[in-house]
Design an enzyme around this catalytic site. Structure first.
Site, PDB file in Angstrom:
ATOM      1  N   THR A   1     -57.010 -47.751  14.471  1.00  0.00           N
ATOM      2  CA  THR A   1     -56.225 -47.078  15.510  1.00  0.00           C
ATOM      3  C   THR A   1     -55.957 -45.615  15.183  1.00  0.00           C
ATOM      4  OG1 THR A   1     -54.112 -47.705  14.476  1.00  0.00           O
ATOM      5  CG2 THR A   1     -55.068 -49.240  16.091  1.00  0.00           C
TER       6      THR A   1
ATOM      7  N   CYS B   1     -47.800 -45.893  10.040  1.00  0.00           N
ATOM      8  CA  CYS B   1     -46.532 -46.564  10.340  1.00  0.00           C
ATOM      9  C   CYS B   1     -45.653 -46.660   9.101  1.00  0.00           C
ATOM     10  CB  CYS B   1     -46.779 -47.995  10.848  1.00  0.00           C
ATOM     11  SG  CYS B   1     -47.845 -48.131  12.287  1.00  0.00           S
TER      12      CYS B   1
ATOM     13  N   CYS C   1     -42.577 -51.544  10.400  1.00  0.00           N
ATOM     14  CA  CYS C   1     -43.046 -51.497  11.791  1.00  0.00           C
ATOM     15  C   CYS C   1     -43.121 -52.902  12.391  1.00  0.00           C
ATOM     16  CB  CYS C   1     -44.422 -50.839  11.856  1.00  0.00           C
ATOM     17  SG  CYS C   1     -44.998 -50.582  13.560  1.00  0.00           S
TER      18      CYS C   1
ATOM     19  N   ARG D   1     -52.082 -40.232  13.032  1.00  0.00           N
ATOM     20  CA  ARG D   1     -50.944 -39.720  13.800  1.00  0.00           C
ATOM     21  C   ARG D   1     -49.788 -40.716  13.726  1.00  0.00           C
ATOM     22  NH1 ARG D   1     -54.522 -41.818  17.567  1.00  0.00           N
ATOM     23  NH2 ARG D   1     -53.618 -43.183  19.182  1.00  0.00           N
TER      24      ARG D   1
ATOM     25  N   CYS E   1     -46.810 -43.345  14.427  1.00  0.00           N
ATOM     26  CA  CYS E   1     -46.620 -44.460  15.361  1.00  0.00           C
ATOM     27  C   CYS E   1     -45.452 -44.164  16.305  1.00  0.00           C
ATOM     28  CB  CYS E   1     -46.342 -45.724  14.564  1.00  0.00           C
ATOM     29  SG  CYS E   1     -45.955 -47.185  15.560  1.00  0.00           S
TER      30      CYS E   1
ATOM     31  N   CYS F   1     -42.582 -47.579  15.532  1.00  0.00           N
ATOM     32  CA  CYS F   1     -41.671 -47.606  14.373  1.00  0.00           C
ATOM     33  C   CYS F   1     -41.131 -46.227  14.029  1.00  0.00           C
ATOM     34  CB  CYS F   1     -42.356 -48.217  13.160  1.00  0.00           C
ATOM     35  SG  CYS F   1     -43.701 -47.213  12.460  1.00  0.00           S
TER      36      CYS F   1
ATOM     37  N   ASP G   1     -14.861 -36.506 -19.143  1.00  0.00           N
ATOM     38  CA  ASP G   1     -13.911 -37.122 -18.219  1.00  0.00           C
ATOM     39  C   ASP G   1     -13.202 -38.310 -18.875  1.00  0.00           C
ATOM     40  OD1 ASP G   1     -13.248 -37.244 -15.108  1.00  0.00           O
ATOM     41  OD2 ASP G   1     -13.443 -39.298 -15.847  1.00  0.00           O
TER      42      ASP G   1
END
Length: 498
Positions: A37, A41, A45, A70, A72, A75, A445
């Site tokens: 695709t 993601c 996702c 690129r 998603c 998600c 401290d």
């Protein structure tokens, strides 16, 4: 050069298990890219799992985008918390990323950034490509575009303001960069933007669980300065900016079971918006990986039961470095309540009045230019404390000291302790709160030395420092656990204003 893990992202087997189980503990620690695709993601996702042979793992969003994937739309990688494996400590990559967060890249070149962290530009680019999978400018551009994607999705801000808010000075450059990264124009992403609340926008700030938001609010609530900030059991609110253009914000838990905080933000100057969000992510320690911190600290018999009790305890930062410095000076050898009383007087007497729609937010904390000549004895400070505050204000104005986020811890401490009235405890406390440095450790401290001793005699500063060597590079988190354990055991009466 400080060390950085050779493999700060999980191995492929762990990534595969986390992806299939949608384990939120790994959100932002790696990204899953699908070759069929060309989309990348988050491991959480909700989309159906792709075939393993089509999956590639990347340690950063910039690396995935550099490989041609690129983000998603389901998600939304822009909501993932940052990877603190890259951001922690004093390694040059961490220091450069901190410079990016502070907005330095908007004015400087890669050569300038490299010089600031003590490297040549070519070497810095090589390190980024080796460790993050993309050169510095690509990492910076990806960060800005993901923030723009969030603004386009969650707000009704005009595209021109989105471009400014995400650090693009030119709408044309923004449109071109967004189209290249997302395969769509900015306007095409805005189908059903969320509604605004008055003149404020609402954003989701993600984190990795577990996250003890109640504990960080409790810490800040005990130190809240009336007029400048409001902290209740459910939220943190603050006024900021300038007298001519004040802004305000409120941070609370996101409704439901999402691993996120809900930010309501009114920022009159869009170009400052990304800086405000980055500051809040640092202040509320949203990019920490509790699993990594826990794995490093649980080997200590002192800390192991504390980690089991509060696995989501984080390191609360401060909004402004000078404000934290003043608070630290006021807190030397007095209680938290006493320091807060004195700091409140400073806000009320020297803070600049502003107009805010949020009741109780009405003054900006005074900057060094307002306190450098102020009569601080008139509001109850001792002669020595007043001189120290004015001395720090003058040193900041002169440039002898600063709160540059990228400076190494040892360098920061060395420069500050050279000032009259500033000791190791104060310098390390400021590094914890103002720089959010994970390894800052105010070993002198009293509460720390008692809490680390357990049922035994109080540890000396030297003994505690030696014991804490095994807690590096997360000593600041050990401080929070020990302070909290002391607070849980009995209400403090006399202690430094930690």
């Amino acid at each position: 050069m400080a060390s950085l893990p050779d493999h700060p992202i999980p191995d492929d087997k762990t990534c595969e298990q986390a992806r299939l189980s949608r384990d939120a503990r790994f959100d932002g620690l790696f990204f899953t890219a699908v070759t069929s695709t060309r989309i990348y993601c988050r491991p959480v996702c909700p989309a159906p799992s792709p075939k393993p042979q089509n999956v590639r793992y990347y340690g950063s969003a910039a690396a995935a985008e550099a490989a041609g994937f690129r983000p998603c739309l389901r998600c939304r990688p822009e909501l993932a918390p940052g990877n603190d494996a890259w951001q922690r400590g004093d390694h040059v990559i961490a220091r450069t990323l901190k410079l990016m967060d502070s907005g330095a890249f908007d004015e400087w070149s890669v050569d300038d950034m490299a010089e600031r962290v003590g490297l040549g530009a070519r070497q810095l680019r090589r390190l980024f490509v080796e460790r993050l999978g993309a050169p510095p400018i690509s990492v910076h551009t990806t960060r800005r575009l993901l923030f723009a994607k969030q603004l386009l999705t969650e707000t009704t801000m005009p595209v021109t303001e989105v471009a400014l808010a995400s650090g693009f000075g030119s709408l044309r450059r923004f449109n071109a960069a967004f189209l290249q990264a997302n395969r769509m124009a900015p306007r095409d992403l805005r189908r059903h933007p969320s509604a605004t609340t008055g003149d404020a926008i609402t954003l989701r700030l993600g984190y990795r669980p577990p996250y003890d938001f109640e504990a960080i609010l409790a810490f800040l609530r005990g130190r809240a300065l009336p007029g400048a900030e409001l902290v209740d059991e459910h939220s943190y609110a603050r006024v900021f900016g300038t007298p001519d253009a004040p802004g305000w914000l409120r941070l609370s838990a996101w409704p439901g079971h999402d691993h996120a905080l809900r930010l309501e933000l009114h920022c009159p100057q869009p170009a400052q918006m990304l800086g405000v969000v980055n500051k809040l992510r640092r202040m509320f320690d949203l990019d920490a990986s509790p699993q990594s911190i826990g794995d490093a600290l649980k080997e200590s018999p002192v800390l192991r039961p504390l980690l089991r009790k509060r696995p989501g305890l984080r390191l609360p930062g401060g909004w402004d470095g000078f404000e934290i410095a003043v608070r630290a000076i006021l807190g030397q050898q007095v209680s938290v309540a006493a320091a807060r009383t004195l700091a409140t007087r400073i806000v009320q007497h020297f803070g600049t009045p502003v107009t805010s729609p949020v009741a109780g937010l009405e003054r900006l904390f005074p900057g060094p230019e307002l306190l450098v000549d102020a009569d601080l004895r008139a509001i109850g400070l001792t002669t020595a404390r007043a001189a120290t505050v004015r001395g720090v204000a003058q040193a900041l104005l002169d440039g002898r000291i600063d709160f540059r986020s990228e400076q190494p811890l040892d360098e920061f401490v060395e420069r500050w302790v050279a000032l009259p009235g500033i000791g190791e405890w104060t310098a390390h406390y400021m590094a914890m709160r103002a720089l959010s440095h994970p390894d800052a450790f105010p070993a002198a401290d009293l509460i720390l030395r008692r809490a680390a001793a357990g049922n035994g005699p109080e540890l000396s500063t030297k003994a505690l420092t030696s014991l804490a060597e095994a807690w590096r590079p997360w000593r600041a988190y050990s401080v929070m656990h020990l302070w909290r354990s002391a607070s849980d055991a009995a209400p403090p009466t006399k202690k430094k204003a930690a």
